[in-house]
Motif scaffolding. Sequence first.
Motif, PDB file in Angstrom:
ATOM      1  N   LYS A   1      -1.395  -3.644  -4.111  1.00  0.00           N
ATOM      2  CA  LYS A   1      -2.129  -2.385  -4.007  1.00  0.00           C
ATOM      3  C   LYS A   1      -1.202  -1.314  -4.560  1.00  0.00           C
ATOM      4  O   LYS A   1      -0.182  -0.996  -3.956  1.00  0.00           O
ATOM      5  CB  LYS A   1      -2.501  -2.066  -2.558  1.00  0.00           C
ATOM      6  N   THR A   2      -1.532  -0.781  -5.710  1.00  0.00           N
ATOM      7  CA  THR A   2      -0.603   0.111  -6.402  1.00  0.00           C
ATOM      8  C   THR A   2      -1.141   1.535  -6.583  1.00  0.00           C
ATOM      9  O   THR A   2      -0.628   2.281  -7.405  1.00  0.00           O
ATOM     10  CB  THR A   2      -0.253  -0.469  -7.781  1.00  0.00           C
ATOM     11  N   SER A   3      -2.113   1.917  -5.807  1.00  0.00           N
ATOM     12  CA  SER A   3      -2.696   3.249  -5.989  1.00  0.00           C
ATOM     13  C   SER A   3      -1.697   4.368  -5.711  1.00  0.00           C
ATOM     14  O   SER A   3      -1.857   5.482  -6.220  1.00  0.00           O
ATOM     15  CB  SER A   3      -3.945   3.424  -5.114  1.00  0.00           C
ATOM     16  N   SER A   4      -0.646   4.109  -4.953  1.00  0.00           N
ATOM     17  CA  SER A   4       0.363   5.132  -4.654  1.00  0.00           C
ATOM     18  C   SER A   4       1.592   5.031  -5.545  1.00  0.00           C
ATOM     19  O   SER A   4       2.477   5.884  -5.486  1.00  0.00           O
ATOM     20  CB  SER A   4       0.810   5.019  -3.188  1.00  0.00           C
TER      21      SER A   4
ATOM     22  N   LYS B   1       5.796   3.454  -3.720  1.00  0.00           N
ATOM     23  CA  LYS B   1       5.780   4.566  -4.670  1.00  0.00           C
ATOM     24  C   LYS B   1       6.539   4.210  -5.943  1.00  0.00           C
ATOM     25  O   LYS B   1       6.147   4.593  -7.027  1.00  0.00           O
ATOM     26  CB  LYS B   1       6.375   5.811  -4.033  1.00  0.00           C
TER      27      LYS B   1
ATOM     28  N   ARG C   1       0.802  -1.238   0.000  1.00  0.00           N
ATOM     29  CA  ARG C   1       0.000   0.000   0.000  1.00  0.00           C
ATOM     30  C   ARG C   1       0.828   1.278   0.000  1.00  0.00           C
ATOM     31  O   ARG C   1       0.390   2.291  -0.516  1.00  0.00           O
ATOM     32  CB  ARG C   1      -0.944  -0.001   1.193  1.00  0.00           C
ATOM     33  N   SER C   2       2.023   1.260   0.576  1.00  0.00           N
ATOM     34  CA  SER C   2       2.847   2.471   0.658  1.00  0.00           C
ATOM     35  C   SER C   2       3.827   2.613  -0.495  1.00  0.00           C
ATOM     36  O   SER C   2       4.524   3.621  -0.597  1.00  0.00           O
ATOM     37  CB  SER C   2       3.624   2.487   1.981  1.00  0.00           C
TER      38      SER C   2
END
Length: 128
Positions: free
Chosen positions: A107-110, A86, A83-84
């Motif tokens: 989880k690649t939203s960031s 970058k 999640r973290s």
Amino acid sequence: MVWNSQIEDCDSMFDGLDNIIEVDLSKFDSSKVTSMYYMFRDYTNVVSIIFDNINTSSVTDMNGLLYNCESLTTLDLSKLNTRSLKTINGMFYSCKSLISLDISYFKTSSVISTSFLLANCISIQALI
């Protein structure tokens, strides 16, 4: 190996180790680690890296994490907290023996940069 729970940077930690074929990170306290940049770079003979129970919730940089791990045939990254993250540039670069890779739970939203993520992964037949 004694793991120091205060370590924040694992950059090039296992870089170039050629004689070890398996690494089990399941007991490492990595709760403060923010960077795994080139952690296993040029680890050419590794066949298995066990990431079970490793805490990657603070990791933002996995650039080149498995860069040139050319003998790695299977990989289970389902336990990684992504999640973290970058940057994951070249994370699997030249993992020439990987046949399949499941990153569906990442989880690649960031994530802002993925250049050369799978470059030179010539044996991949399934990417999920």
